[in-house]
Every structure is written in structure tokens, then in C-alpha cells.
Design a protein around this motif. Structure first.
Motif, PDB file in Angstrom:
ATOM      1  N   ASP A   5       0.814  -1.223   0.000  1.00 53.50           N
ATOM      2  CA  ASP A   5       0.000   0.000   0.000  1.00 53.50           C
ATOM      3  C   ASP A   5       0.844   1.267   0.000  1.00 53.50           C
ATOM      4  OD1 ASP A   5      -2.541  -1.161  -0.092  1.00 53.50           O
ATOM      5  OD2 ASP A   5      -2.437  -1.639   2.047  1.00 53.50           O
ATOM      6  N   PHE A   6       2.076   1.162  -0.451  1.00 56.58           N
ATOM      7  CA  PHE A   6       2.945   2.343  -0.500  1.00 56.58           C
ATOM      8  C   PHE A   6       2.349   3.400  -1.434  1.00 56.58           C
ATOM      9  CE2 PHE A   6       6.500   4.561  -2.736  1.00 56.58           C
ATOM     10  CZ  PHE A   6       6.996   5.269  -1.653  1.00 56.58           C
ATOM     11  N   PRO A   7       2.139   4.606  -0.921  1.00 56.32           N
ATOM     12  CA  PRO A   7       1.553   5.649  -1.764  1.00 56.32           C
ATOM     13  C   PRO A   7       2.629   6.307  -2.645  1.00 56.32           C
ATOM     14  CG  PRO A   7       1.725   6.414   0.515  1.00 56.32           C
ATOM     15  CD  PRO A   7       2.370   5.071   0.465  1.00 56.32           C
ATOM     16  N   GLU A   8       2.692   5.846  -3.866  1.00 58.21           N
ATOM     17  CA  GLU A   8       3.770   6.287  -4.748  1.00 58.21           C
ATOM     18  C   GLU A   8       3.683   7.784  -5.058  1.00 58.21           C
ATOM     19  OE1 GLU A   8       4.612   3.335  -7.585  1.00 58.21           O
ATOM     20  OE2 GLU A   8       5.930   4.649  -8.755  1.00 58.21           O
ATOM     21  N   ASN A   9       4.812   8.453  -4.947  1.00 56.94           N
ATOM     22  CA  ASN A   9       4.926   9.896  -5.193  1.00 56.94           C
ATOM     23  C   ASN A   9       4.053  10.757  -4.293  1.00 56.94           C
ATOM     24  OD1 ASN A   9       6.884   9.615  -7.202  1.00 56.94           O
ATOM     25  ND2 ASN A   9       5.289   9.058  -8.682  1.00 56.94           N
ATOM     26  N   LYS A  10       3.637  10.209  -3.166  1.00 59.19           N
ATOM     27  CA  LYS A  10       2.844  10.993  -2.226  1.00 59.19           C
ATOM     28  C   LYS A  10       3.590  11.267  -0.914  1.00 59.19           C
ATOM     29  CE  LYS A  10      -1.687  10.433  -2.113  1.00 59.19           C
ATOM     30  NZ  LYS A  10      -2.104  11.737  -2.703  1.00 59.19           N
ATOM     31  N   ILE A  11       4.789  10.713  -0.806  1.00 60.08           N
ATOM     32  CA  ILE A  11       5.628  11.044   0.345  1.00 60.08           C
ATOM     33  C   ILE A  11       6.769  11.929  -0.146  1.00 60.08           C
ATOM     34  CG2 ILE A  11       7.162  10.177   2.172  1.00 60.08           C
ATOM     35  CD1 ILE A  11       5.472   7.649   2.267  1.00 60.08           C
ATOM     36  N   GLU A  12       6.907  13.076   0.522  1.00 58.19           N
ATOM     37  CA  GLU A  12       7.926  14.043   0.108  1.00 58.19           C
ATOM     38  C   GLU A  12       8.965  14.169   1.216  1.00 58.19           C
ATOM     39  OE1 GLU A  12       6.953  17.863  -2.131  1.00 58.19           O
ATOM     40  OE2 GLU A  12       6.970  18.486  -0.040  1.00 58.19           O
ATOM     41  N   LEU A  13      10.226  14.192   0.834  1.00 55.95           N
ATOM     42  CA  LEU A  13      11.299  14.360   1.804  1.00 55.95           C
ATOM     43  C   LEU A  13      11.808  15.787   1.726  1.00 55.95           C
ATOM     44  CD1 LEU A  13      13.221  11.014   1.129  1.00 55.95           C
ATOM     45  CD2 LEU A  13      11.305  11.430   2.689  1.00 55.95           C
ATOM     46  N   GLU A  14      11.800  16.487   2.859  1.00 55.99           N
ATOM     47  CA  GLU A  14      12.286  17.867   2.897  1.00 55.99           C
ATOM     48  C   GLU A  14      13.744  17.873   3.346  1.00 55.99           C
ATOM     49  OE1 GLU A  14       9.866  20.517   5.189  1.00 55.99           O
ATOM     50  OE2 GLU A  14       8.012  19.921   4.191  1.00 55.99           O
TER      51      GLU A  14
END
Ligand code: C2E
Ligand code: MG
Ligand code: MG
Ligand code: MG
Length: 288
Positions: A140-149
Motif C-alpha cells: 500500500d505504499f503511496p507512490e509519489n505521495k511522500i515528500e522528503l524535505e
């Protein structure tokens, strides 16, 4: 008598320093214990699209849940963790809590992205890539929905190596944002070399509007050229919101919209913000 006083003062000061050093040792010790016991929790601050007025994302901000003192803010412990190396375990914990939260949102149909702060030391560490790979394999990994700052300072060094690392992270399905943009490393040549999806304009520029207008305009132009989303951080007033809307800033984050909130309160806050899209429209009409 004055000699006496001088001596007393000297003792007084060295005692004071002793106390300070001891206090710092104590905090360090408590932090080490806290990281081992996972005494940390994430709060989430919504990020709102200027185009739709809807919440599109939330930034995870870590708090230390101290057994006696209650919630402690990152300004009191992130620097100590960075200096002592504790940030590697703390960062790992935040990454785990954050990715699990994003997977839960995805599973429960809460359609927002998640931003996570990555410290310089954590970015250097090979463990980061290993963990990111592991989470990316989750069904269930949300692709391109986790952003690293990351901050600009992370980009100092061997640009070939950094470019390679960023593109690996990007290919795994994470986005990259530059946090506190405009306050750090000033060599802009990296901008077009690295895969950057988002620039977050530092809140010091927002708080100095309209004086800082020319700088913000420059960042907006630069961001558009490289196809990055531009986010204004630390928006605290209707006037700032209006200025940013009139200059086509993509997204806004700040106390004017919402403070960071506990995970359990986030859905209600999102609902409230989504219902009050008028706030952004009104800001526009009032100051145009
Ligand atoms: P940041 O990543 O730039 O996060 C924004 C900070 O500004 C947050 O402070 C947020 O609560 C605060 N803020 C949001 N809206 C406003 C506003 O309208 N006005 C003002 N004056 N401030 C606003 P916070 O939560 O105290 O975090 C401070 C910094 O600590 C963060 O700055 C980030 O650099 C660091 N940090 C927080 N969580 C983490 C983490 O999990 N890992 C790492 N490495 N650093 C973290
Ligand atoms: Mg941040
Ligand atoms: Mg920032
Ligand atoms: Mg900051």
C-alpha cells in the motif's frame, strides 16, 4: 572587599557554567533514553492549494513527549540530536512513524500527501536509502505521495554523488523538497541538476512581506522554470495570503490556515479548511 567580590564572582560564574553543562548532559542522557523508548510523536500541519483552496498535503513535525515535562518542541532537541548523532535513530523513528501514517491515510482513503523532514546527517547515512526501499516495497505504499524535505546545506559537497542519490530516491517513488529555501547555501547551479519537486520559501521571507516581495517573485519564477511546486511557509495573515495568491504561489502553510495538529484531529481540520476555501478567495478580493 573588591578582590573578595571578584573571587566570588569567578566562582559564581564557573559554577553557573558547571550547572549549564550538567543540564545539557542531563538532556542528552534523557534524549538517548527517549529515543530508545520512542517517546516521540508527530504532529501534522496542513498545506493548502491556492488554486483549489483544498488541503493537498501535511508536514510531519516531531515532538518529544516527555514523561514529566509534556510536549517539547524540536527547537529544544533537534540540534542536540544532530550534534550527538542521536538524530540517526530519531530520524529513523520519524521516518517509520511517517511512512506508516501515509500508508494508513492511503488505506483509509484520506487523499493527501505527506512531508517528512530529513536532517543532513540522516541524508548522509546509507540507512536512509535502505529504509526508503523497504517502505517502497509495501503493497500500500503511496507512490509519489511522500515528500522528503531537505535543506540547501545538504546539497553542499560532491554534486555527482548527491544527484545520484536524489535520483535513486526519486525513482523509488518519493518526491524531494528544499526546505527553508533562500536561507542556506547560495550556489544556485544545483537547481537545474537535481530532481527537485518542490521549493518551500522560508518563513522569514513571508514575514517580511511586502518588503521581501522581489525575492519571493524571483523564487516563484525560478520554481516555475524547473517545474517545481512552490510552497510559502509561515503564512500568518490575510495580507500575506493575498500577496501570495496574486503572485501565483502554488501552496501555502502557516498558522493563518492551521497550526500543526495531532494525527487524530487532522481529518476534522482538513474538513474545516476544505469548507472554508472562501478564506483564500476573500483574501484575494479584499486586497487586489
Ligand atoms: P521546518 O521544517 O521549517 O518546519 C516549520 C516550522 O515552522 C514548524 O516548527 C512549524 O510549527 C512552524 N510554523 C508553521 N507555521 C508557522 C507560522 O505561521 N508562523 C511561525 N512563526 N511558525 C510556523 P516546529 O514544529 O517547531 O519545527 C521546527 C523545525 O524543527 C522544523 O522547521 C524542522 O527544521 C525541524 N524538525 C521538525 N520535525 C523534524 C523531524 O522530524 N526531523 C528533523 N530532522 N527535523 C525536524
Ligand atoms: Mg520542514
Ligand atoms: Mg521550513
Ligand atoms: Mg525552518
Amino acid at each position: 572587599a573588591s578582590k573578595q567580590a571578584g573571587r566570588n564572582r569567578a566562582t559564581f560564574f564557573s559554577d553557573e557554567m558547571g550547572v549549564e553543562a550538567k543540564a545539557r548532559d542531563l538532556v542528552e542522557l534523557q534524549l538517548k533514553h527517549a529515543v530508545e523508548n520512542k517517546e516521540f510523536t508527530l504532529h501534522f500541519q496542513p498545506r493548502v492549494s491556492m488554486r483549489t483552496g483544498k488541503v493537498v498535503s501535511a508536514e510531519a513535525l516531531v515532538r518529544w513527549n516527555h514523561p514529566q515535562r509534556g510536549l517539547i518542541m524540536p527547537s529544544e532537541f533537534i540540534a542536540i540530536c544532530e550534534e550527538t548523532g542521536l538524530i540517526e535513530d530519531l530520524g529513523q523513528l520519524v521516518l517509520e512513524l511517517g511512512c506508516r501514517q501515509a500508508i494508513t491515510w492511503h488505506q483509509t482513503g484520506l487523499d493527501i500527501d505527506l512531508s517528512l523532514n530529513i536532517s543532513p546527517r540522516q541524508f548522509e547515512n546509507q540507512r536512509l536509502l535502505q529504509s526508503l526501499e523497504r517502505f517502497a516495497r509495501h503493497p500500500d505504499f503511496p507512490e509519489n505521495k511522500i515528500e522528503l524535505e531537505i535543506t540547501e546545506n545538504v546539497l553542499i559537497g560532491d554534486h555527482d554523488l548527491i544527484a545520484e542519490k536524489l535520483s535513486t530516491i526519486s525513482k523509488l517513488g518519493y518526491r524531494i523538497a528544499i526546505d527553508d529555501f533562500g536561507t542556506g547555501y547560495s550556489n544556485l547551479s544545483y537547481i537545474s541538476r537535481f530532481p527537485l519537486h518542490c521549493l518551500k520559501i522560508d518563513q522569514s521571507f513571508i514575514s517580511q512581506l511586502p518588503k521581501s516581495g522581489p525575492i519571493i517573485s524571483l523564487i516563484l519564477t525560478l520554481g516555475r522554470q524547473i517545474g517545481a511546486t512552490i510552497v510559502a511557509e509561515g503564512v500568518e495573515s490575510c495580507e500575506q495570503l493575498a500577496w501570495l495568491r496574486d503572485h501565483d504561489c502554488d501552496e501555502v502553510q502557516g498558522y493563518f490556515l492551521s497550526p500543526p495538529v495531532q494525527a487524530k484531529n487532522l481529518p476534522a481540520m482538513i474538513q474545516l479548511l476544505n469548507l472554508s476555501t472562501g478564506v483564500i478567495r476573500d483574501a484575494h478580493e479584499k486586497f487586489i
